[in-house]
Design an enzyme around this catalytic site. Structure first.
Site, mmCIF file in Angstrom:
data_model
loop_
_atom_site.group_PDB
_atom_site.id
_atom_site.type_symbol
_atom_site.label_atom_id
_atom_site.label_comp_id
_atom_site.label_asym_id
_atom_site.label_seq_id
_atom_site.Cartn_x
_atom_site.Cartn_y
_atom_site.Cartn_z
ATOM 1 N N PRO A 286 0.830 -1.279 -0.019
ATOM 2 C CA PRO A 286 0.165 -0.175 -0.070
ATOM 3 C C PRO A 286 1.013 1.288 -0.039
ATOM 4 C CG PRO A 286 0.048 -1.021 2.069
ATOM 5 C CD PRO A 286 0.642 -2.083 1.294
ATOM 6 N N HIS B 192 18.231 19.691 -4.373
ATOM 7 C CA HIS B 192 17.186 18.394 -4.496
ATOM 8 C C HIS B 192 16.874 18.497 -6.067
ATOM 9 C CE1 HIS B 192 13.274 16.470 -3.522
ATOM 10 N NE2 HIS B 192 14.432 15.473 -3.324
ATOM 11 N N GLU C 82 14.143 16.021 -7.411
ATOM 12 C CA GLU C 82 12.986 14.858 -7.696
ATOM 13 C C GLU C 82 12.700 14.882 -9.088
ATOM 14 O OE1 GLU C 82 11.456 12.524 -5.511
ATOM 15 O OE2 GLU C 82 10.835 11.889 -7.527
ATOM 16 N N GLU D 118 19.747 5.902 -0.840
ATOM 17 C CA GLU D 118 18.503 5.216 -0.054
ATOM 18 C C GLU D 118 18.304 4.044 -0.492
ATOM 19 O OE1 GLU D 118 14.065 6.871 0.792
ATOM 20 O OE2 GLU D 118 14.428 6.306 -1.042
ATOM 21 N N GLU E 170 11.816 7.630 6.573
ATOM 22 C CA GLU E 170 10.565 8.451 6.151
ATOM 23 C C GLU E 170 9.075 7.320 6.090
ATOM 24 O OE1 GLU E 170 11.520 9.102 1.912
ATOM 25 O OE2 GLU E 170 10.617 7.218 1.287
HETATM 26 C C1 NOJ Z 1 11.053 9.821 -1.539
HETATM 27 C C2 NOJ Z 1 12.498 10.243 -0.776
HETATM 28 O O1 NOJ Z 1 13.150 9.043 -0.269
HETATM 29 C C3 NOJ Z 1 12.045 11.261 0.141
HETATM 30 O O2 NOJ Z 1 13.377 11.565 0.894
HETATM 31 C C4 NOJ Z 1 11.972 12.640 -0.537
HETATM 32 O O3 NOJ Z 1 11.597 13.498 0.339
HETATM 33 C C5 NOJ Z 1 10.676 12.421 -1.552
HETATM 34 N N1 NOJ Z 1 10.803 11.324 -2.504
HETATM 35 C C6 NOJ Z 1 10.288 13.400 -2.276
HETATM 36 O O4 NOJ Z 1 11.443 13.429 -3.227
HETATM 37 CA CA CA Z 2 12.114 6.624 -0.717
#
Ligand code: NOJ
Ligand code: CA
Length: 706
Positions: free
Chosen positions: A199, A418, A420, A507, A513
């Site tokens: 999930p 950063h 993403e 990671e 998280e």
């Molecule tokens: C997943 C990452 O593991 C996390 O550290 C990050 O804050 C979010 N993606 C957003 O990029």
């Molecule tokens: Ca992650």
């Protein structure tokens, strides 16, 4: 320091024929200490096999090698003959520019077997074995050969036949993500298929009953094994299919449904190394340097522009739901939905970034990560067409990037950029030049990248060859522009950091998280005592430790961290990374006596010693900081409390250390009383001994200052 000691061959290489089957051939190579032995066997049908022994006991029973399926070509499967063999030894040292130790011994014996098909098309393949004291590795080479310029591999079927139904610590062989909880089962009970529906993962694909690597095992006799790969370059990630009937793993490469194959390569080329770490004590797996040793030496030279560091950042506040990545909407990590909120809760504002910079500069922390600084986040999750959405150079209107960088420089704090990508690597690649030029211009020397979601284009997976090459392009771009990469949702670590030391961390596991939003209660107390002996064998981890507000109140009433506060401190030593986040909100740390440990703890090490440990139960690690010679110790336990005894005889003679011990309070418990802790001051020498009590889900951290 490179001691090119090419000493006398100590390989015991012999070839003998058995009278009953004259065509069967054996070769063998032993580790320098003679304990690990690899045997190569070509049977009567010309099928190559190998066998691995430790102390004369079978570790890998006769298992097939060099078995490949190709597109539009018959499989390579037997009917081979030996064309040539050669051997080599090496005993050298190399230096890590940053790392868990300064000097690494690279000492092995090598055996190369060149094979060729008896009949047409007379294809050739070489198998290269290396025997080390801490394990073995082998890889294939497809040499140049007549009439073949390139090959398309449909699968590699390398076998690893076990000598028993060992206890295993495994995650499923997911083609898209490594962020699963570890399972502890017998080999015969591996069931990856049951892990399919997750999930909390935005992407997952588990086509087979396979595991991902590193997968660690303990035999009945107490021998520890860990299976992985080294130097994953221009190839697909190897998962291991569990063949329960034969108690064997078989390699299963991650594929591409878009391209319809697993690997396409021009000749000549080498596959990654298939590795088996072999250790009598669990802790020796952690001290093993097999994975980096099976990578090529540093190709970047001086990387002193990257400084190992502790960092804070605008990050945990979004995972807690206190603020948002984007300027206007609210995103829920638990449900992966976006809704319009009234008023902005944007985390990445100039003002907030300056607040974190101030906090860092006051606390011996030299990095600040800012997520949600650039446009595109309003379309991040729940949005199908992510192509072309993120912009890696344009800040949101309430974030003045240049001003933040300048402010940080004045305070001795460097920004961590950063990116993403939302798993749209083509959008990212289009902007690589400009995005990395911007960082170079601003003097930003590290970036955290992210790949949340299903890969675009459809049919590609995070761990296939196409993505392996993408991650490498980004790493090389970083090397060109003096930017170090900390990848999230990455390809697994395979020791590439030796060759490209701008690969600082990643990671590639279920990180902190998940404790903030996972619907299954987060990472259980046994998680990190397993990670230390599995994922951590691959390389540095950006786990983001240091939560002090363990119950996450008032933000996440249904979630919490499943460790004590003392264990959070211990993680700075136990989980290795050259960048370590103090991930909690500054207000959780302000005025907290235990924060002194995070201020003090090192991030770059002269040497590392694993003092004790058992996979999945507990582990204690001591590390000596480079330059200062101070030592730091971390110890963590699973859901069981225990007493850990330390003998300090690893410290240098005649030095008195001023020690601070941060330990669980007498009534501490990961759930019932996680923030109960005590700080004891003492003097320690190499004659000291100490027993420390660890609470359920607890730990201790200790600083020893010269
Ligand atoms: C997943 C990452 O593991 C996390 O550290 C990050 O804050 C979010 N993606 C957003 O990029
Ligand atoms: Ca992650």
């Amino acid at each position: 320091m490179k001691l090119n000691i090419q000493h006398l061959l100590i390989i015991i290489l012999f070839l003998f024929s058995m009278s009953c089957s004259p065509e069967k051939s054996y070769y063998k190579v032993s580790s320098p200490d003679g304990k690990n032995v690899i045997e190569f066997i070509l049977d009567e049908n010309g099928t190559p096999h190998y066998k691995v022994l430790h102390d004369e006991k079978i570790v890998i029973d006769t298992s097939q090698l060099a078995n490949f399926d190709f597109q539009e070509q018959p499989s390579l499967n037997g009917q081979l003959k030996i064309l040539k063999t050669s051997t080599r030894s090496q005993d050298e040292y190399w230096e890590m520019p940053w790392g868990e130790q300064r000097t690494v011994k690279d000492n092995f014996n090598e055996l190369i077997i060149s094979l060729g098909e008896e009949k047409e098309p007379k294809r050739k393949i070489n198998v290269i074995f290396k025997a080390y004291d801490d394990g073995i590795g082998f890889r294939y080479q497809f040499p140049e050969q007549n009439g073949v310029d390139s090959i398309v591999i449909m699968d590699e079927n390398t076998q690893f036949k076990l000598a028993g139904d060992h206890s295993c610590w495994w995650i499923p062989g997911d083609w898209d993500i490594y962020e699963h909880l570890y399972n502890t089962t017998k080999f015969s009970e591996i069931d990856a298929i049951s892990k399919r529906d997750h999930p909390d993962l935005a992407q997952t694909y588990i086509p087979e009953n396979a595991v991902n690597t590193p997968v660690t095992m303990r035999t009945e006799a107490g021998l520890h094994l860990s299976f992985h790969e080294a130097n994953l370059t221009n190839y697909a990630d190897m998962t291991l299919k569990a063949d329960k009937e034969n108690l064997a793993f078989q390699s299963e490469l991650v594929g591409s449904d878009r391209l319809g194959y697993k690997v396409k390569r021009e000749l000549p080329f080498h596959t990654p190394w298939r590795t088996i770490q072999i250790a009598e004590k669990a802790g020796d797996l952690i001290e093993s340097k097999l994975i980096v040793n099976l990578n090529e030496p540093n190709k970047l030279g001086d990387v002193s522009w990257f400084k190992p560091k502790k960092y804070v950042g605008i990050w945990w506040e979004m995972h807690l739901g206190k603020s948002t990545w984007d300027m206007e909407a609210t995103q829920d990590m638990t449900t992966y939905t976006t809704s319009q909120a009234s008023g902005s809760k944007h985390g990445a504002t100039t003002e907030n970034a300056k607040r974190y910079i101030d906090f860092a500069s006051q606390n011996n922390i030299t990095g600040v990560l800012v997520e949600g600084w650039n446009t595109g986040w309003d379309h991040w999750i729940g949005f199908v067409d992510r192509e072309g959405v993120f912009d890696f150079v344009t800040p949101y209107a309430d974030y003045d990037l240049k001003e933040v960088v300048k402010y940080g420089k004045e305070k001795g704090v460097e920004l961590i950029m950063h990116h993403e990508t939302s798993a749209a690597p083509r959008t990212y690649e289009k902007q690589l030049d400009t995005a990395y030029a911007l960082m170079q211009k601003l003097g930003i020397h590290s970036v955290k990248t992210g790949y949340v979601g299903k890969i675009i284009p459809k049919g590609e997976y995070h761990h296939g060859q196409w993505m392996v090459n993408h991650y490498r392009r980004v790493l090389l771009k970083g090397a060109d522009t003096q930017v170090a990469i900390n990848a999230h949702e990455p390809i697994k670590a395979t020791g590439i950091r030796r060759t490209y030391p701008n690969a600082i961390a990643r990671e590639g596991l279920r990180g902190q998280e998940f404790n903030a939003w996972a619907s299954d209660g987060g990472n259980p107390p046994e998680h990190l005592p397993i990670v230390a002996f599995t994922r951590m064998l691959a390389g540095p981890i950006d786990f983001t430790p240091g939560v002090f507000n363990i119950k996450l109140s008032p933000y996440k009433e249904n979630n919490q961290i499943n460790t004590t506060l003392s264990q959070q401190l211990a993680l700075y030593v136990v989980i290795y990374s050259p960048i370590q986040m103090a991930c909690d909100l500054p207000e959780s740390y302000e005025g907290h006596p235990a924060f002194q440990f995070i201020r003090d703890v090192g991030v770059d090490w002269e040497q590392t010693k694993v003092l004790n440990g058992e996979v999945g139960d507990f582990v204690t690690i001591a590390r000596e900081e480079r330059e200062t010679g101070n030592w730091f110790i971390g110890s963590i336990t699973d859901e069981n409390s225990r007493d850990i005894s330390i003998n300090f005889n690893f410290l240098s003679d005649g030095i008195e250390y001023k020690a601070s011990l941060y330990r669980d309070g007498d009534d501490a418990h990961w759930d019932k009383n996680p923030t109960s802790y005590k700080i004891d001051q003492m003097t320690i020498t190499n004659e000291s001994e100490l027993t420390v009590h660890l609470a359920e889900g607890g730990g201790f951290a200790m600083s020893l200052m010269k």
